[in-house]
Write a protein that holds these residues in place. Structure first.
Motif, PDB file in Angstrom:
ATOM      1  N   LYS A 126     -45.752  71.570 -86.433  1.00  0.00           N
ATOM      2  CA  LYS A 126     -46.963  71.059 -87.074  1.00  0.00           C
ATOM      3  C   LYS A 126     -48.207  71.323 -86.227  1.00  0.00           C
ATOM      4  O   LYS A 126     -49.292  71.566 -86.754  1.00  0.00           O
ATOM      5  CB  LYS A 126     -46.812  69.562 -87.343  1.00  0.00           C
ATOM      6  CG  LYS A 126     -45.933  69.228 -88.554  1.00  0.00           C
ATOM      7  CD  LYS A 126     -45.852  67.742 -88.759  1.00  0.00           C
ATOM      8  CE  LYS A 126     -45.211  67.400 -90.106  1.00  0.00           C
ATOM      9  NZ  LYS A 126     -46.044  67.760 -91.264  1.00  0.00           N
ATOM     10  N   LYS A 127     -48.030  71.253 -84.894  1.00  0.00           N
ATOM     11  CA  LYS A 127     -49.173  71.455 -84.007  1.00  0.00           C
ATOM     12  C   LYS A 127     -49.294  72.909 -83.556  1.00  0.00           C
ATOM     13  O   LYS A 127     -50.094  73.234 -82.690  1.00  0.00           O
ATOM     14  CB  LYS A 127     -49.056  70.525 -82.802  1.00  0.00           C
ATOM     15  CG  LYS A 127     -49.180  69.055 -83.203  1.00  0.00           C
ATOM     16  CD  LYS A 127     -49.053  68.127 -82.006  1.00  0.00           C
ATOM     17  CE  LYS A 127     -49.183  66.667 -82.452  1.00  0.00           C
ATOM     18  NZ  LYS A 127     -48.995  65.718 -81.325  1.00  0.00           N
TER      19      LYS A 127
ATOM     20  N   SER B 136     -39.095  66.418 -82.133  1.00  0.00           N
ATOM     21  CA  SER B 136     -40.048  67.121 -81.261  1.00  0.00           C
ATOM     22  C   SER B 136     -40.296  68.542 -81.759  1.00  0.00           C
ATOM     23  O   SER B 136     -41.412  69.064 -81.650  1.00  0.00           O
ATOM     24  CB  SER B 136     -39.519  67.152 -79.824  1.00  0.00           C
ATOM     25  OG  SER B 136     -38.246  67.783 -79.772  1.00  0.00           O
TER      26      SER B 136
ATOM     27  N   GLN C 177     -42.713  68.325 -84.622  1.00  0.00           N
ATOM     28  CA  GLN C 177     -44.054  68.046 -84.091  1.00  0.00           C
ATOM     29  C   GLN C 177     -44.678  69.312 -83.510  1.00  0.00           C
ATOM     30  O   GLN C 177     -45.871  69.577 -83.686  1.00  0.00           O
ATOM     31  CB  GLN C 177     -43.974  66.945 -83.033  1.00  0.00           C
ATOM     32  CG  GLN C 177     -43.600  65.586 -83.597  1.00  0.00           C
ATOM     33  CD  GLN C 177     -43.571  64.511 -82.533  1.00  0.00           C
ATOM     34  OE1 GLN C 177     -44.550  64.308 -81.812  1.00  0.00           O
ATOM     35  NE2 GLN C 177     -42.455  63.802 -82.419  1.00  0.00           N
ATOM     36  N   ASP C 178     -43.858  70.121 -82.828  1.00  0.00           N
ATOM     37  CA  ASP C 178     -44.368  71.377 -82.271  1.00  0.00           C
ATOM     38  C   ASP C 178     -44.779  72.344 -83.388  1.00  0.00           C
ATOM     39  O   ASP C 178     -45.816  73.013 -83.293  1.00  0.00           O
ATOM     40  CB  ASP C 178     -43.308  72.035 -81.387  1.00  0.00           C
ATOM     41  CG  ASP C 178     -43.133  71.324 -80.052  1.00  0.00           C
ATOM     42  OD1 ASP C 178     -44.077  70.631 -79.624  1.00  0.00           O
ATOM     43  OD2 ASP C 178     -42.059  71.454 -79.444  1.00  0.00           O
TER      44      ASP C 178
ATOM     45  N   ARG D 104     -43.398  59.358 -81.158  1.00  0.00           N
ATOM     46  CA  ARG D 104     -44.308  60.345 -81.748  1.00  0.00           C
ATOM     47  C   ARG D 104     -45.678  60.189 -81.126  1.00  0.00           C
ATOM     48  O   ARG D 104     -46.238  59.083 -81.101  1.00  0.00           O
ATOM     49  CB  ARG D 104     -44.390  60.183 -83.269  1.00  0.00           C
ATOM     50  CG  ARG D 104     -45.273  61.236 -83.918  1.00  0.00           C
ATOM     51  CD  ARG D 104     -45.089  61.292 -85.425  1.00  0.00           C
ATOM     52  NE  ARG D 104     -45.678  60.160 -86.116  1.00  0.00           N
ATOM     53  CZ  ARG D 104     -44.990  59.202 -86.712  1.00  0.00           C
ATOM     54  NH1 ARG D 104     -43.664  59.222 -86.661  1.00  0.00           N
ATOM     55  NH2 ARG D 104     -45.587  58.209 -87.333  1.00  0.00           N
TER      56      ARG D 104
ATOM     57  N   SER E 299     -44.869  63.042 -76.055  1.00  0.00           N
ATOM     58  CA  SER E 299     -44.415  61.801 -76.679  1.00  0.00           C
ATOM     59  C   SER E 299     -43.474  61.007 -75.779  1.00  0.00           C
ATOM     60  O   SER E 299     -43.630  59.785 -75.626  1.00  0.00           O
ATOM     61  CB  SER E 299     -43.739  62.107 -78.019  1.00  0.00           C
ATOM     62  OG  SER E 299     -42.671  63.021 -77.852  1.00  0.00           O
TER      63      SER E 299
ATOM     64  N   LEU F 264     -40.338  61.948 -86.393  1.00  0.00           N
ATOM     65  CA  LEU F 264     -40.464  63.391 -86.550  1.00  0.00           C
ATOM     66  C   LEU F 264     -39.928  64.027 -85.281  1.00  0.00           C
ATOM     67  O   LEU F 264     -40.400  63.726 -84.183  1.00  0.00           O
ATOM     68  CB  LEU F 264     -41.929  63.796 -86.773  1.00  0.00           C
ATOM     69  CG  LEU F 264     -42.649  63.167 -87.968  1.00  0.00           C
ATOM     70  CD1 LEU F 264     -44.056  63.739 -88.091  1.00  0.00           C
ATOM     71  CD2 LEU F 264     -41.865  63.369 -89.261  1.00  0.00           C
TER      72      LEU F 264
END
Length: 321
Positions: free
Chosen positions: A270-271, A264, A267-268, A137, A17, A262
């Motif tokens: 979620k992924k 980082s 985001q990590d 994001r 991002s 969101l």
């Protein structure tokens, strides 16, 4: 005498991002920029489709971009923006070691530990550090959203009076494009403040799976933030950093300014990727143990985020079979 902005031949290392955000803003302002990605797939997609950039006002533009995978090595440049996350730093050290001594590297990592790592392959003259508080994001390999305003602070790690022409040029150029950028004499004090901000915002948003601004909407998360701040400030004092209540208010402002962002770490999660929690809360716990300063809340968050991350990664592995 300052160099002309056109002498900045910028290479952004990292297609996450932050890397995509800076690449898009640089390219839109007419600055030649190359993105170096971890995978050849992302590099090919960026070259073919361009980089989709959504501005703060909601407008989306497609930015033509040049990209190449790290396996092909680093392209020629004189300014490298290192935007990969702390866990990925080791993988790019060999490429950085081969840089021309006249080149400059600006490292934008969260947490702590990157200074010591980078100094194993770069000279003090080559190595600069930055604190970025803008929100971004990544929606996909070729899409990034600018989610919040902030400041880019750049400088040497420890106090220095040197005024590097290329770094000064980059800061002046960034200012001319509308970024809020500052050339600081020392980044370490700002790195500690960013570390504490990340240690409060990132794990709580990742744990509860909420955007930054939602932390301010509930009295329980507000109390948690203050308690975490007290622990972190005690550790910072041991390290020679004076952290005051105004710094907590600054963290609150970051949450407001990046309210829909969101983190980082979220985001990590979620992924289903490893997070930087070891370099953030884990660093505070490590220094706290060395100093004999209890950090039970940070240690609890460290363990919980490690567990949540591990469960997600294991589930991803199970789902992919």
């Amino acid at each position: 005498m300052l160099l002309e902005p056109k002498t900045c031949q910028v290479v952004v290392i990292g297609g996450g991002s932050v890397g995509l955000l800076y690449a898009a803003r640089l390219a839109l302002a007419g600055q030649p920029v190359t993105i170096v990605t971890r995978s050849s797939l992302q590099a090919n997609q960026l070259n073919e489709r361009g980089l989709s950039f959504q501005r703060l006002d909601g407008e989306t533009v497609t930015v033509p971009i040049v990209a190449r995978p790290i396996e092909e090595g680093l392209p020629e440049g004189n300014l490298y923006l290192l935007t990969v996350k702390q866990p990925d730093l080791h993988s790019v050290l060999p490429a950085l070691q081969g840089l021309n001594h006249e080149a400059r590297v600006i490292a934008l990592q969260n947490g702590m530990g990157h200074y010591e790592l980078l100094r194993t392959v770069l000279t003090e003259m080559q190595c600069f550090f930055a604190i970025n508080t803008e929100g971004a994001r990544r929606l996909s390999a070729t899409e990034v959203v600018h989610t919040g305003t902030g400041t880019l602070r750049v400088g040497s790690w420890e106090t220095s009076d040197r005024n590097d022409p290329l770094i000064r040029t980059f800061v002046e150029w960034a200012l001319s494009t509308g970024m809020e950028a500052v050339y600081e004499k020392a980044i370490q004090p700002f790195a500690w403040r960013k570390l504490i901000a990340n240690a409060l915002i990132n794990p709580l948003t990742a744990l509860f799976e909420i955007p930054n601004g939602a932390l301010l909407e509930n009295s329980h998360t507000q109390h948690l933030m203050r308690a975490l701040f007290v622990e972190a400030a005690a550790v910072a004092a041991y390290a020679g950093q004076k952290i005051e209540d105004a710094d907590l208010q600054e963290i609150v402002s970051i949450c407001r300014n990046t309210s829909r962002n969101l983190s980082s770490m979220l985001q990590d999660i979620k992924k289903r990727r490893p997070t930087e929690v070891q370099s953030i809360n884990g660093y505070l716990v490590q220094v706290g143990k060395k100093a004999g300063i209890p950090t039970p809340l940070h240690e609890t968050l460290l363990r919980v985020i490690l567990l949540k991350s591990d469960m997600g990664i294991r589930k991803e592995g199970g789902d992919s079979r």
